[in-house]
Structure formats: structure tokens, C-alpha cells
Motif scaffolding. Structure first.
Motif, PDB file in Angstrom:
ATOM      1  N   HIS A  69       0.651  -1.156   0.000  1.00 56.81           N
ATOM      2  CA  HIS A  69       0.025   0.003   0.024  1.00 56.81           C
ATOM      3  C   HIS A  69       0.964   1.287  -0.091  1.00 56.81           C
ATOM      4  CE1 HIS A  69      -3.706  -2.148   0.508  1.00 56.81           C
ATOM      5  NE2 HIS A  69      -3.217  -2.605   1.700  1.00 56.81           N
ATOM      6  N   ALA A  70       0.315   2.283  -0.857  1.00 56.57           N
ATOM      7  CA  ALA A  70       1.078   3.673  -0.673  1.00 56.57           C
ATOM      8  C   ALA A  70       0.273   4.532  -0.067  1.00 56.57           C
ATOM      9  CB  ALA A  70       1.262   4.073  -2.130  1.00 56.57           C
ATOM     10  N   LEU A  71       1.222   5.209   0.941  1.00 55.35           N
ATOM     11  CA  LEU A  71       0.399   6.246   1.850  1.00 55.35           C
ATOM     12  C   LEU A  71       1.401   7.347   2.008  1.00 55.35           C
ATOM     13  CD1 LEU A  71       0.370   3.088   3.514  1.00 55.35           C
ATOM     14  CD2 LEU A  71      -1.031   4.358   4.961  1.00 55.35           C
ATOM     15  N   PHE A  72       0.520   8.658   2.253  1.00 55.47           N
ATOM     16  CA  PHE A  72       1.396   9.881   2.289  1.00 55.47           C
ATOM     17  C   PHE A  72       0.462  10.795   3.412  1.00 55.47           C
ATOM     18  CE2 PHE A  72       2.717  14.128   0.977  1.00 55.47           C
ATOM     19  CZ  PHE A  72       4.122  13.857   1.026  1.00 55.47           C
ATOM     20  N   VAL A  73       1.093  11.339   4.301  1.00 48.31           N
ATOM     21  CA  VAL A  73       0.362  12.393   5.029  1.00 48.31           C
ATOM     22  C   VAL A  73       1.317  13.734   4.982  1.00 48.31           C
ATOM     23  CG1 VAL A  73      -0.592  10.407   6.562  1.00 48.31           C
ATOM     24  CG2 VAL A  73       1.734  11.666   7.103  1.00 48.31           C
ATOM     25  N   ALA A  74       0.528  14.678   5.180  1.00 50.00           N
ATOM     26  CA  ALA A  74       1.217  15.942   5.004  1.00 50.00           C
ATOM     27  C   ALA A  74       0.207  17.059   5.661  1.00 50.00           C
ATOM     28  CB  ALA A  74       1.474  16.434   3.494  1.00 50.00           C
ATOM     29  N   PHE A  75       0.938  18.161   5.983  1.00 48.35           N
ATOM     30  CA  PHE A  75       0.334  19.491   6.259  1.00 48.35           C
ATOM     31  C   PHE A  75       0.908  20.597   5.404  1.00 48.35           C
ATOM     32  CE2 PHE A  75       3.310  18.829   9.513  1.00 48.35           C
ATOM     33  CZ  PHE A  75       4.001  20.109   9.669  1.00 48.35           C
ATOM     34  N   ALA A  76       0.018  21.478   5.490  1.00 41.92           N
ATOM     35  CA  ALA A  76       0.511  22.789   4.638  1.00 41.92           C
ATOM     36  C   ALA A  76      -0.324  24.060   5.226  1.00 41.92           C
ATOM     37  CB  ALA A  76       0.285  22.908   3.211  1.00 41.92           C
TER      38      ALA A  76
END
Lengths: 387, 653
Positions: B573-580
Motif C-alpha cells: 500500500h502507498a501512503l502519504f500524510v502532509a500538512f500545509a
């Protein structure tokens, strides 16, 4: 068996009219008028299809009554057996040329007229039995041997009507026949024995499945109509609601919700009393019962005053037949008697009942007009009876 | 005088019976009159339920997500028609009626009462409806009616948020209990209740209040007269204003569905099963909650076709699963953020350095870092930037599993949220306690082994999380506050202020190292440098994650098989978390691409593109919709196009 008949008193029309019992005519007319008014309401304020016809039939019935009234009683006496056998013949024809209606064959069509022979038979049977006991020595009335013929006279038409099948009329027919025998003076001992035998007969009939399921259902449903409101007891429940909701003063003429909204069955025939009761209330229904009672009492009075044994038997038999119609019909729409298809005389729509009833009251009237004559002065049996 | 005696006897008997009849009349008409009056009225008066209009659902700017569409219907009243088949043939010249449909109408004519209207066709176009009306006088017994059906203009795009309605089942009706009026409402033909999503959870609010009217009927049930009941009018259900931005939701759905690998010439583009959640980190507003593929809720409204239901059910991409809430994924390297915070709270400084040689020996086997050659020596920031496994295995030996679990819970993992949508997965945050309960029936497996902490430290092993939980975690890292996600921002009576988010019990310094690491991931040539946002005002800090679905697969020579060569369902599985933005964060995002092989390759670019759209619009800065004062947005005035129908074949006539 034929008898010596004395010549009738001659008299003009005016004399005859004066002899008519107008009270009887007035009360019969009031009943017919009640029928017309109720039928007009049932048809949603329309003379067609019932009210206008009802007037015409009553008018015709009145003519028949008058003609019958002016026919001498002794002539009626001699006509009794032929009338009985003619009616029996018509009844016997029903299975062959009868019209099937609601699962029963009751009607025959003669010359464009629909006839219900069982209704004619009710009067003819009374006439026939009265004729028989008129010629029978009183000492022999309670002799079982002389019971064979009258019982056969009753049994034949009752059997035929029962097979149509029309249980209600069969019971009424048997009842009026038995009443005439009782009026003739049958010993109570024999009556009791007969009642026991009759009861056994009824049990046998039920056990042999001669009664159709719907007939049993109709009879049993009146004991607890609420158990199955949309089935056999539905009509009864609705008719009780109609009468009960009428209250003391009624909902007003042409304002019966039960009838105007089609909740009631056969409103123009067997259930006409419910519409009347709904629209005119307790005062109305009691008044209507009063009219019937008045007719009955006038008839009884005529029977009491008649010197002719035939005349008084016929009159009393007719009166009791008439009153049993009323009792059974009103009892049935109020849940006191099984729903057996008995009309309310002169109020319910129906030609045969109306005309035979009027003819029968013609006979009663004839008895009234000839009340002082004894039709069988020379008969031995007569003297035996008055002692 | 036998005759006179007997005649008198019969007369007396008859009069006695007459008395009985009279007594009976008294019973019915005088004594019990009131009872019969009531029964006569019950006979003729019926209470009819007036169905209330369902409350509407809008996005944060008043764009309708669930509305009541006028439904143009053609009805037939059999008693007014002599030749029913002929009339239907006439109607079919205007409205497309298949022979099967005509037969259905004829069957219903046989079954129903002659004055009961029978539906011939519904969902007519306005033109067809106008034509039928125009032909009206010629078509005896044909009537037209305008009813309402639930309409979801955004179709599959908002399916999992809004849910759908359907006819109440017997279970629904039984659940009503003794409330007779509600039960009758539920039994109204055409009445719908919420079956999924917010339609279900807010059904009571959306349903409104049924009104009633008294009708006089005759014995056959035909209405003779109607008496409207002014004091019992139907009241439309309450409006719901959501936090979702329909436009961004559509953008996210489009981005998620894009194939990761460009399709080769003449090849079908690959189908993507992915989900994304975008949150306002201050208010907790869920601005995007996307799950692809999805279904068209309009299909469920009228009763879904069996074939469509089966194909939805069998689809390996699971279009019926609301993945942001119910998708349970090993968080992979995104979990390292939690491990890093836990380590700092356990006293390890961000300057703690570990040498990564590509693998470590632990227990009785080697643990291989994802980078075979190793990362060299890294501090904590570097470990996040490069997502070094060895660093976290080192931490795992210094931090207790229960400490990690406690931090994970504090940052929102292992928790469910009050979004009003059911079927939320809680995920798994393993701890000693958890393992004991989990293996309650097999005591010999209840012991926690230190080696298991190594797996959990890099987001593998027992630990799982949903995309929503990952977004919450990211928002909490970005703000240091206990951000609570929410979907409902307004009711009919006005906007609900966002819940206050108290500070998380944590030292700010412990968060800074992690945020620095996330910044390095995108902006300092870390693992997701390609997913960097160029806009200097909206610098995005993120973390990649690639989580194993199955045990590592090796080929015959003992080499690890590359993801691309595995069957789809075994790929990572490919995951990405981020904030901006990195400074002063506004939005947090989490993206999971099922079997997308690589967090940086599949999930990162999607998160970047979605975040680009979000930051370009900056919805939190725009005035929101207040149902109490604002007019909803007219569909025709939308600056963007509505989604095309998902199933071009069927549906509306």
C-alpha cells in the motif's frame, strides 16, 4: 267434498266500498309510502331505479287488493286448492326454468314478469290448509291420520324451496303452515311430539350436509358478527352500526352516512330497515313497527270477527305470515336472527312479495266484507265445531 | 273457542316479540348510540398521512449534495378508461414504454381497485411531461403528478459522505415500535428513509414531521371529501450543512482515480482504489473525504438493480467500502512520526544518532532497511527525511511498546470519531494490554515480544490505521492540539461553531523535530521531494509510507521480488500524510493508494495535486454557508461542471 254455496248478497259498488276496512288500506299505504321514501333516499335522491317502480307496484297491488276484496269468500274457498296446486306447479318448475341469482334459483320469468313462486306459495299454502281444515270435522283435527295431508301440503313446497336453495323462505313457509294447523286446533300433545320429531329432522338434515356451507355460516355468524367483520358478519356489523348511529332522532332524511357511502349491502331489499333506522332514528323505527303492529292487529280483529272458519284461518295465517316477515327481517338486521334473506313487507323493493302480500290482504279484506257470512252453513263439521 | 284462544295466543306472542324488537332498537339506537356513532365515523373517516419533504444536504458553500428533485409521473386511473391497452399504446407514443412495462400496468389494473392510480411511468423529462399534459384531454384516465425523489447531483463523488435513501424495510418499520403515525408514514408508497452515510445517521433530523389530513371515504375506500388539518401540516426536514467542499471533493476524486503508471499504447489505464482525507487543522472540518471507486447513490434510491449490486459487490476495488473510515491499513513509515515523538518523551534527544548499515541483527535474524546499502549515520530529522528503518529499530529497543501506544492514542490513532457515519474502523494500536485481549482465547500467545516492537516502530506488524485517523494524526502533529474531525458544520438553525481543541499534553520541542523532518521529506530532497508544493506560501511538510500487505516475497534465487512484478493484491500500500503550510499549518491531508507499491511514487503526487487544489482555493478562508440566513447555491450557477452519469446505460428515463 264440494259444498253447497249460498248466493252472495247483491250490492252496488258504493255499498261494497263502504264495507271496505279503510283503516287497513290506510296503514298498508303508509307502509308503502315509507318504502317509497326510503328507496328514494337509497338511490341518492332519485326516483329511479326503485322508488317510482315501488309506487306503481303498490298501485297495482291496491287494485289487486280491491278486486280480491270484492270476490266473495266462498269463491276464494273454492279457489284454494287450485291456487295451492298452481303455486306448487310453479315451484316445481323453478329448477327447470328458474333464473340463478346469487347462487340460488328462485325466479321464473313468465310473460316478461319475474316471479318468485316461493312468495306466492306462502299465501297459497295458507289458503290450501285453511281450505282443508274448513272441511275437516274438528274432532278429527288432532287425529294423526288427518295430519298426513296437511303435513304433506306443507312438506312439498318447503322441500322444493329448500332445494332452490332458500332456507329463509323455507323456514317461513313451514312456519306459516304449522301456524294454520295450530290455529285449526291441533292438540298440544301432538305439537310437542311433532316438535321433537322436527328437531330430530333438522339435526339429520345438518348431518347429511344438505345445508350449504354459506347457509350455516349465515346462521352462525349472527351470534358473533364482530369476530369476522369482513366475512360473513360484515354486513350485519355494518347494519348494526347504521341503526345504532341513527340514535334517537336519526341523521336526517337522505343523510345516512352508512347508506350513502355504500357500507350497507342490499340496501333496497333486505337491509332497507337499516337505512330507515339510520336516517329516522329510534322514533322512526318505533313508528314503523307501530304501523306493522296496527296492520297486524286490524287483521287479527278481522279474524276474530269472521264467522267463516276458512276466512278466519286464512286471515290469521296471513297476518302471522306478514308479522313473521317483519320480525325476522328486523331481527336479522339487528343481529337477533340469522341473515336468511327475508324482505320487509311493503317497504323492501320486490314485486312478487308486494303483489302477493296485497293479494293476501285482499283476501283478508274479503273476509272482512263477508265477516257475517258463514261459508259452510250446511257442513256437519261446522256444528261440531261451535259446540 | 279453540280458534279464538289460539289466535289470541299468537297475537300475544307476536306482540311480545315486537316488544323484543323494540327493546333491541332501544339498545342500539338509544343505549349504545354513542358507540355506534363512533364506529360509523371510524368507518367513513380516515386519517391520511402527508409525507414531509426531506431536509436537504449542502456542502460548506451551500452547494446541494442531496436534494429533492421533482419527479414527473404519469398515472392511470383504470375506472376512467375503457380500453386500457389502447390508452397505454397512446401514451407510449410520447413516453418510451416497453411491452414489459405495459404488461406490468395491466397486471396492476387487475390487482388494484379501479379508482386507485397506477404508476405508468416516472422520472419523465420536462418535455415529455409537458407533452403528456398537452395530450391530457385526449387521454382519458391518464393523469400527471409531480412528486419528489431524492437526488444526489454529485452522484458517486459524495456517495460515502452523504449516503443514500431507500424504501423502509420490515426491520425499519418494526423498529418504530408503538408510534402509529410514524409507522404509517414509513408505509407510505414512495417514502424513503436514510440507509447509509449521513442520510442514515441524521435520518430523524432530515425526515421532518409528517402532517395529516382527514378524508371521508366510502365502503370501497374511495375518497369522497378531504378536510385539511391546519394544525397538523407536514414540516420539511432540517437542512444539513457539511464541512465538505464539493468542488475540492470532485478534484480529489479525479486525482485519486488517475492511474499511477501511465498506460501504454492501447492498454486499459489501471484502475485505482484509493482514498484521501483533507482536514482543516484548526476547526477539524473535513473538507475532502474521497474514496474511489464509489457508487452512484441515485441508483439505490429507486431500488438498485440486482446485476449492478452484484458487480459492485464483486469488484476487487471494493466500491461499496467507505475507505477513509473503514479502510484498515498498516500505516507503514507514516507511523515513524509517532515512534519519534514517543522516543523523545522517553528521553531520547532529536540529536540521537544511529548508524544505518542497511540491516541490523536482532534476536535470531536480520532486519533489512528498505535501502539495501544503508543510510549512513542519521539524527532524528534525517531519519524522517529518509525514512530510515534501522533508526526506528534502534528507537524500538529504547522505548517501551506501551509508551508508543499511548502516544499513538494521544495523536488520534486507534480512536473513532463522531462523524455520524457508521462503520468506522478503530484501527489497531498494539500494546501489551491489547495483545492480551486480542489473544484472550490463546494464553500462550499473549506475551509481548520485543521483536514485535520493532515491527510496530515502522508501522508494520499489528498496527493499522484508517486514512481519517492518519489525517487527524497529521493535523495534531501540525498544531499540537487535539483536533477533532467533523462533517456537519451547520443545521437549519445556523452554523455550529467548531469544537475547541485543547492542547495535546506534549512539549512543543518534541513536535518541532518531527515537523522539521516532515519538511525535509518534501522540501529538502527527502523521500517525497517530487511531491513538493512550489508555492512559497503553501510549503507542504509530509511523510511517505509504504506498507507491506503480505510477507516479503522472494524469487527462486532468494532475491526480493519487486512490487511491480507481484500480482496487484500482494503489492504494498502507498501512503502519504502532509500538512500545509509548514509555517502556521492550515490543512492536513492523508492519502492511501491501495497496492500503490510506493508512498512516494503513488500517494505523494496525489496528495500534492489535491493539496494544490485545496491551497489554491483555501476554502477555510472563504465565507461559509449558513442555512438559517443564506440562499443555497443554484446548480446552474456553479463554476464547475457536475459529474457525468456513472452508468450511461440505465437509470433515468
Amino acid at each position: 267434498m264440494n259444498t253447497l254455496v249460498l248466493p252472495d248478497r247483491r250490492g252496488g259498488l258504493r255499498k261494497n266500498l263502504a264495507a271496505v276496512n279503510w283503516w287497513l288500506v290506510i296503514f298498508l299505504s303508509l307502509l308503502a309510502a315509507t318504502g317509497v321514501a326510503t328507496l328514494y333516499s337509497v338511490a341518492d335522491g332519485s326516483w329511479t331505479p326503485w322508488a317510482a317502480n315501488h309506487i306503481m307496484r303498490y298501485a297495482l297491488g291496491l287494485v289487486i287488493l280491491m278486486i280480491a276484496a270484492f270476490i266473495p269468500l266462498r269463491f276464494w274457498l273454492s279457489l284454494s286448492y287450485p291456487a295451492y296446486f298452481f303455486s306448487l306447479g310453479l315451484l316445481a318448475l323453478v329448477p327447470f326454468i328458474g333464473e340463478v341469482n346469487m347462487g340460488a334459483q328462485r325466479w321464473i320469468v313468465i310473460g316478461g314478469f319475474q316471479l318468485q313462486p316461493s312468495e306466492i306459495m306462502k299465501i297459497a299454502l295458507v289458503m290450501g290448509l285453511a281450505r282443508y281444515y274448513h272441511g275437516l270435522d274438528f274432532k278429527r283435527v288432532s287425529n294423526p291420520f288427518y295430519l298426513i295431508i296437511p303435513l304433506a301440503m306443507i312438506g312439498l313446497p318447503v322441500g322444493l324451496v329448500f332445494l332452490q336453495p332458500d332456507l329463509g323462505t323455507a323456514i317461513l313457509l313451514g312456519l306459516s303452515g304449522v301456524v294454520v294447523i295450530l290455529l285449526a286446533g291441533l292438540s298440544w300433545r301432538i305439537v310437542i311430539v311433532g316438535a321433537i320429531l322436527g328437531l330430530m329432522g333438522v339435526v339429520t338434515v345438518i348431518q347429511m350436509d344438505l345445508i350449504k356451507p354459506y347457509q350455516i355460516e349465515r346462521i352462525t355468524s349472527f351470534t358473533n358478527p364482530d369476530a369476522d367483520p369482513l366475512g360473513a358478519g360484515y354486513h350485519l356489523a355494518q347494519s348494526k352500526i347504521a341503526i345504532g348511529s341513527g340514535g334517537v332522532t336519526g341523521k336526517g332524511y337522505m343523510n345516512g352516512t352508512q347508506s350513502q357511502l355504500d357500507f350497507l349491502p342490499e340496501m333496497h331489499t333486505d337491509f332497507i330497515f337499516t337505512i330507515f333506522g339510520e336516517e329516522f332514528g329510534f322514533f322512526g323505527t318505533v313508528a314503523l313497527l307501530g304501523l306493522y303492529l296496527a296492520v297486524f292487529l286490524i287483521g287479527t280483529n278481522i279474524a276474530m270477527k269472521a264467522k267463516s272458519h276458512y276466512g278466519r284461518l286464512v286471515t290469521m295465517g296471513i297476518c302471522i305470515t306478514f308479522i313473521s316477515y317483519v320480525l325476522i327481517n328486523t331481527g336479522m338486521v339487528m343481529g337477533l336472527a340469522p341473515v336468511v334473506g327475508v324482505p320487509l313487507p311493503l317497504v323492501s323493493y320486490g314485486g312478487t312479495v308486494m303483489l302477493t302480500m296485497m293479494a293476501a290482504f285482499g283476501l283478508v279484506m274479503s273476509t272482512w266484507i263477508n265477516r257475517d257470512q258463514d261459508t259452510l252453513r250446511t257442513s256437519m263439521s261446522y256444528y261440531g265445531r261451535i259446540n | 273457542m279453540v280458534f279464538s284462544r289460539r289466535a289470541a295466543l299468537f297475537s300475544g306472542g307476536s306482540m311480545l316479540l315486537f316488544g323484543g324488537i323494540g327493546y333491541r332498537l332501544w339498545q342500539l339506537q338509544v343505549r349504545d348510540h354513542e358507540d355506534y356513532q363512533v364506529r360509523a365515523d371510524n368507518n367513513r373517516f380516515n386519517q391520511r398521512v402527508i409525507v414531509p419533504l426531506r431536509g436537504e444536504i449542502y456542502d460548506r458553500f451551500g452547494v446541494p449534495l442531496a436534494t429533492n428533485r421533482q419527479n414527473f409521473r404519469v398515472l392511470l386511473v383504470a375506472e376512467e378508461v375503457k380500453d386500457i391497452a389502447g390508452t397505454l399504446a397512446e401514451v407510449s407514443k410520447i413516453v418510451d414504454l416497453t411491452p414489459q412495462e405495459q404488461e406490468r400496468v395491466l397486471r396492476e389494473v387487475q390487482r388494484k381497485r379501479a379508482f386507485t392510480p397506477i404508476e405508468v411511468a416516472d422520472n419523465l423529462s420536462w418535455e415529455d411531461f409537458a407533452k403528456v399534459n398537452f395530450q391530457g384531454p385526449k387521454l382519458r384516465g391518464i393523469h400527471t403528478e409531480v412528486g419528489y425523489t431524492r437526488d444526489y447531483p454529485f452522484k458517486d463523488q459524495t456517495a460515502f459522505v452523504v449516503g443514500y435513501v431507500g424504501a423502509p424495510s420490515d426491520v425499519d418499520i418494526d423498529a418504530v415500535g408503538d408510534d402509529e403515525k410514524t409507522e404509517r408514514l414509513l408505509r407510505q408508497p414512495g417514502f424513503r428513509i436514510g440507509k447509509a452515510g449521513l442520510e442514515r445517521s441524521h435520518d430523524e433530523e432530515l425526515r421532518g414531521k409528517a402532517g395529516s389530513t382527514i378524508v371521508q371515504v366510502n365502503a370501497h375506500g374511495r375518497v369522497i371529501e378531504e378536510y385539511p388539518n391546519e394544525s397538523d401540516k407536514s414540516i420539511q426536514g432540517g437542512t444539513l450543512g457539511l464541512t465538505i467542499d464539493a468542488e475540492l471533493q470532485m478534484a480529489a476524486m479525479e486525482v485519486l482515480a488517475r492511474p499511477v503508471i501511465e498506460p501504454k499504447e492501447g492498454e486499459e489505464p489501471e484502475k485505482i482504489s484509493a482514498s484521501a482525507v483533507v482536514m482543516d487543522v484548526e476547526t477539524g472540518d473535513v473538507i475532502v473525504m474521497a474514496s474511489t471507486p464509489a457508487y452512484d447513490p441515485n441508483e439505490f434510491n429507486v431500488g438498485i438493480r440486482q446485476s449492478l449490486w452484484e458487480s459492485l459487490n464483486k469488484d476487487p476495488l471494493k466500491p461499496l467500502i467507505n475507505k477513509p473510515l473503514a479502510g484498515n491499513y498498516p500505516p507503514g513509515s507514516t507511523f515513524k512520526l509517532i515512534t519519534a515523538i514517543a522516543a523523545q518523551e522517553a528521553g531520547i534527544k532529536p540529536s540521537h544518532r544511529v548508524h544505518c548499515g542497511g540491516r541490523i541483527w536482532y534476536g535470531n535474524r536480520y532486519f533489512n532497511c528498505w535501502k539495501r546499502g544503508g543510510h549512513g549515520t542519521l539524527d532524528m530529522k534525517g531519519s524522517i527525511k529518509h525514512s530510515c528503518d534501522v533508526y526506528y529499530w534502534d528507537l524500538a529497543q529504547r522505548v517501551d511498546i506501551d509508551k508508543i501506544a499511548e502516544v499513538a492514542h494521544r495523536f488520534g490513532l486507534g480512536e473513532t470519531y463522531d462523524l455520524g457515519i457508521g462503520n468506522q474502523s478503530a484501527g489497531v494500536v498494539p500494546s501489551r494490554e491489547w495483545k492480551k485481549n486480542y489473544f484472550a482465547s490463546t494464553p500462550e500467545r499473549q506475551t509481548w515480544f520485543p521483536g514485535e516492537t520493532l515491527s510496530v516502530a515502522i508501522g508494520q506488524g499489528y498496527v493499522t490505521a484508517t486514512p481519517l485517523q492518519l489525517a487527524v494524526m497529521t493535523a495534531r502533529i501540525a498544531t499540537g492540539k487535539q483536533v477533532q474531525p467533523r462533517l456537519i458544520r451547520a443545521h437549519a438553525d445556523g452554523v455550529v461553531p467548531p469544537p475547541a481543541s485543547p492542547d495535546i499534553n506534549i512539549k512543543l520541542d518534541d513536535l518541532i523535530a518531527v515537523r522539521d523532518g516532515m519538511n525535509a521529506v518534501t522540501n529538502e530532497w527527502g523521500t517525497a521531494a517530487r511531491s513538493r508544493l512550489e508555492d512559497p506560501d503553501w510549503q507542504m511538510a509530509g511523510k511517505t509510507g509504504t506498507s507491506q500487505v503480505a510477507s516479503l516475497q522472494y524469487d527462486a534465487r532468494g532475491n526480493r521480488i519487486k512490487n511491480e512484478d507481484l500480482p496487484r493484491h500482494l503489492r504494498d500500500h502507498a501512503l502519504f500524510v502532509a500538512f500545509a503550510p509548514y509555517e502556521n499549518p492550515k490543512y492536513a491531508i492523508s492519502v492511501v493508494v491501495e497496492h500503490g507499491s510506493s508512498g512516494s511514487g503513488a500517494a505523494g503526487p496525489k496528495a500534492r495535486d489535491i493539496m494544490k487544489a485545496v491551497t489554491a482555493k483555501n476554502p477555510s478562508a472563504l465565507p461559509g454557508f449558513n442555512p438559517a440566513t443564506d440562499e443555497p447555491v443554484k446548480m446552474a450557477s456553479l463554476a464547475y461542471e457536475l459529474p457525468a452519469s456513472t452508468n450511461p446505460g440505465g437509470g433515468s428515463r
